[in-house]
Design an enzyme around this catalytic site. Structure first.
Site, PDB file in Angstrom:
ATOM      1  N   SER A 264       1.072  -1.080  -0.477  1.00  0.00           N
ATOM      2  CA  SER A 264       0.006  -0.070  -0.404  1.00  0.00           C
ATOM      3  C   SER A 264       0.879   0.908  -0.135  1.00  0.00           C
ATOM      4  O   SER A 264       2.197   0.933   0.382  1.00  0.00           O
ATOM      5  CB  SER A 264      -1.028  -0.188   1.392  1.00  0.00           C
ATOM      6  OG  SER A 264      -0.037  -0.335   2.232  1.00  0.00           O
ATOM      7  N   LYS A 265       0.036   2.241  -0.835  1.00  0.00           N
ATOM      8  CA  LYS A 265       1.157   3.328  -0.725  1.00  0.00           C
ATOM      9  C   LYS A 265       1.519   4.244   0.573  1.00  0.00           C
ATOM     10  O   LYS A 265       2.573   4.439   0.799  1.00  0.00           O
ATOM     11  CB  LYS A 265      -0.549   4.803  -1.141  1.00  0.00           C
ATOM     12  CG  LYS A 265       0.633   6.346  -1.624  1.00  0.00           C
ATOM     13  CD  LYS A 265      -0.566   6.545  -3.460  1.00  0.00           C
ATOM     14  CE  LYS A 265      -1.783   7.222  -1.776  1.00  0.00           C
ATOM     15  NZ  LYS A 265      -2.536   7.754  -3.144  1.00  0.00           N
ATOM     16  N   ARG A 266       0.108   3.758   1.617  1.00  0.00           N
ATOM     17  CA  ARG A 266       0.923   4.279   3.366  1.00  0.00           C
ATOM     18  C   ARG A 266       1.859   3.395   3.834  1.00  0.00           C
ATOM     19  O   ARG A 266       2.885   4.196   4.094  1.00  0.00           O
ATOM     20  CB  ARG A 266      -0.609   3.507   3.905  1.00  0.00           C
ATOM     21  CG  ARG A 266      -0.468   4.447   5.210  1.00  0.00           C
ATOM     22  CD  ARG A 266      -1.190   5.886   4.738  1.00  0.00           C
ATOM     23  NE  ARG A 266      -0.877   6.674   6.287  1.00  0.00           N
ATOM     24  CZ  ARG A 266      -1.084   7.821   5.973  1.00  0.00           C
ATOM     25  NH1 ARG A 266      -0.377   8.531   4.851  1.00  0.00           N
ATOM     26  NH2 ARG A 266      -0.074   8.217   7.501  1.00  0.00           N
ATOM     27  N   LYS A 267       2.284   2.163   3.304  1.00  0.00           N
ATOM     28  CA  LYS A 267       3.989   1.868   4.104  1.00  0.00           C
ATOM     29  C   LYS A 267       4.698   1.044   3.252  1.00  0.00           C
ATOM     30  O   LYS A 267       5.798   1.339   3.265  1.00  0.00           O
ATOM     31  CB  LYS A 267       2.606   0.329   4.582  1.00  0.00           C
ATOM     32  CG  LYS A 267       2.101   0.257   5.521  1.00  0.00           C
ATOM     33  CD  LYS A 267       1.208  -0.817   6.414  1.00  0.00           C
ATOM     34  CE  LYS A 267       0.311  -1.206   7.029  1.00  0.00           C
ATOM     35  NZ  LYS A 267      -0.289  -2.344   6.968  1.00  0.00           N
ATOM     36  N   SER A 268       4.494   1.574   1.870  1.00  0.00           N
ATOM     37  CA  SER A 268       5.520   1.427   0.494  1.00  0.00           C
ATOM     38  C   SER A 268       5.414   1.954  -0.366  1.00  0.00           C
ATOM     39  O   SER A 268       4.545   3.038  -0.380  1.00  0.00           O
ATOM     40  CB  SER A 268       5.209  -0.308   0.218  1.00  0.00           C
ATOM     41  OG  SER A 268       5.495  -1.050   1.686  1.00  0.00           O
TER      42      SER A 268
END
Length: 498
Positions: A264-268
């Site tokens: 996900s954009k949030r974590k990677s």
RNA sequence: GCCCCCAUCGUCUAGAGGCCUAGGACGCCACCCUUUCAAGGUGGAGAUCAGGGGUUCGAAUCCCCUUGGGGGCACCA
């Protein structure tokens, strides 16, 4: 189990990105696998833009997706070849926003046959039902209220022109299919509610359009992420209701965040374009992505796109997800960078280097940094001292950094003073790395200094950093006079108390 | 909650019943090379193959259960 009737047709695969964001690493990897499968078997590869969600789709994202697929070397036979451009291929249009008539016609067929029906429930009513079901620990699904409407009620809703959606009537049957990667999978559609296929504003929804388009485009193999596995029974039910041919399905494992959740954009970092801007080579990205869920079954691991096409087998794709490991990507990028010739690498470096630096000068600089580059964007920090003005280079370091290991300003001063003398004695035309190194070593010897202690102040003075490309090659590149100027600036910095 | 999928070193993976005292790569550690940093070379630590039952002369490989992880259950795709 309904045997696939797709096997005897020539392979046609597709990728179907949605232009609601930049090209996503997961989409890129799925695209790559489709591409490899198609090219390996001599099949046809189709690009379809899934832009039914008008509110979230943009032309910029479409451009980003198409540009970056091309950048990776992934090309398609049918579809828009250029963002905003004309379609190529006999199964178009390849943008869903241009296929609305067909969706409307197919929805009409379903409505006419009674396998779909209008639903007037409001979002609020639906939400209330869902909450009740959750409280009762029942699976959240549509309760079929509008299916049980009387003709009079239906007529009343239609008379007041109340907005309605179209729902697909899901048969309570078991759906089995033979997944290309997972083998036989079975679902119970009785657990599904009747799902919406056309929004109340007339826009058809994903599960429906994907099935309509795959039939229209004669797709034989649907290769997609595992997150679609549980959507497949819906698609098969739709395919049967519509009387379509059933393609084969293959669900590839997901790319994971370090915590093993779906990437996900949030974590990677998920945008391909961001990797491109950081200076990863497309060859490295492709090689890396290919191995996230596939391997040739040998210990080889460096493969060009063409080699991947040759070796790729859908049957060797794994079932388990794979974490996106930056360290490994970095390593691969270095491998590909080092494999490039001076000229090739200079060309790749061009976007990161000031225009004022000529091509010939850029090529000359490459050998000093090739082994040290992890990403192309690292180049200016490594080699910028060659073209930055002397004063700027001098501003990069604090005077203390001129001190040799276990030494102070005194040692730095005497080393630099001697260095200036030695360099001054060499004719500018003879200013080669070998000669200067020889002279400097002699000078260090004569002064009773360890070579390293003599070189450290020089390195910092000349390159502005404690870590740099090899000192004497750097000196040769710079030329005698600029090197001398920098040593003098360093001496001045030492003289001024901090 | 329900349904489905998955499970070999920290990570990517090799492994399709005996070749496995489980191999390679990344990362990590040490040493060599060396003016720094890299690159390169050599060596090392690191997986009782999630656990438990079977099947078999023999199981990382086949079956079952458990556990763990993940995905999906929208008028997003």
């Amino acid at each position: 189990m309904s045997p696939s009737n797709a096997d005897d047709r020539p392979m046609r695969v597709r990728m179907a990105p949605s232009p609601t964001g930049p090209l996503h690493i997961g989409t890129a990897r799925t695209s790559l696998y489709n591409f490899l499968a198609a090219r390996h078997q001599g099949g046809t590869y189709v690009l379809r833009i899934e832009d039914t969600d008008d509110a979230r789709s943009t032309a910029d994202f479409e451009r980003d997706i198409i540009d970056n697929l091309h950048w990776l070397g992934i090309n398609w036979d049918e579809g828009p070849q250029v963002a905003g451009g004309e379609d190529v291929g006999a199964h178009g249009p390849y943008r869903q926003s241009q296929r609305m008539d067909r969706y409307a016609a197919e929805a009409g067929r379903l409505l006419a046959s009674g396998t779909a029906y209008r639903c007037w429930c409001t979002p609020e009513e639906l939400e209330a039902v869902r909450r009740k079901q959750e409280a009762a620990k029942e699976p959240p699904r549509y309760n079929g209220r509008c299916l049980r409407l009387t003709d009079a009620q239906r007529a009343a809703f239609e008379a007041e022109a109340r907005p309605s959606v179209v729902r697909f009537r899901v048969e309570p049957e078991r759906i089995r299919f033979d997944d290309l990667i997972r083998g036989e999978v079975e679902f119970d559609n009785a657990l599904l509610g009747d799902f919406v296929i056309v929004r109340n504003d007339g826009v058809p929804l994903y599960h429906f359009v994907v099935v309509v388009d795959d039939e229209a485009m004669e797709i034989t193999h649907v290769i997609r992420g595992e997150d679609h596995l549980s959507n497949t029974p819906k698609h098969i039910a739709l395919i049967r209701a519509l009387g379509y041919r059933e393609p084969r399905f293959g669900h590839i494992p997901l790319i994971l965040n370090p915590d093993r959740t779906k990437i996900s954009k949030r974590k990677s970092q998920t945008a391909i374009t961001a990797y491109r801007e950081e200076g990863y080579l497309p060859e490295a990205m492709v090689n890396f992505m290919a191995f996230l869920g596939w391997s040739p079954g040998t210990e080889e691991e460096i493969f060009t796109l063409d080699e991947l096409v040759e070796r790729f087998e859908l049957s060797k794709v794994h079932k388990g997800g794979a974490i996106f490991d930056r360290d490994r990507l970095d390593h691969l990028n270095g491998v590909y960078i080092r494999s490039l010739s001076d000229e090739q690498l200079a060309l790749r470096l061009r976007p990161w280097i000031p225009e004022a630096v000529g091509d010939a000068d850029l090529v000359r600089v490459v050998p000093l940094i090739r082994e040290r580059l992890v990403k192309l964007a690292d180049a200016p920090a490594l080699i910028g001292f060659v073209w930055e003005p002397d004063e700027v280079v001098a501003s990069w370091y604090a005077p203390e950094l001129l001190h040799p290991k276990k030494g102070g300003p005194g040692e730095a001063r005497s080393a630099l003073t001697r260095a200036a003398e030695v360099l001054g004695e060499v004719d500018d035309l003879d200013f080669s790395a070998d000669l200067v190194e020889q002279r400097c070593r002699e000078a260090a010897d004569a002064a009773g200094m360890k070579a390293g202690n003599f070189f450290t102040p020089m390195r910092v003075a000349v390159t502005g950093r404690t870590v740099s490309p090899p000192l004497f090659d750097s000196l040769e590149l710079l030329g005698r006079d600029r090197a001398l100027a920098r040593i003098r600036l360093a001496l001045e910095k030492l003289a001024v108390p901090a």
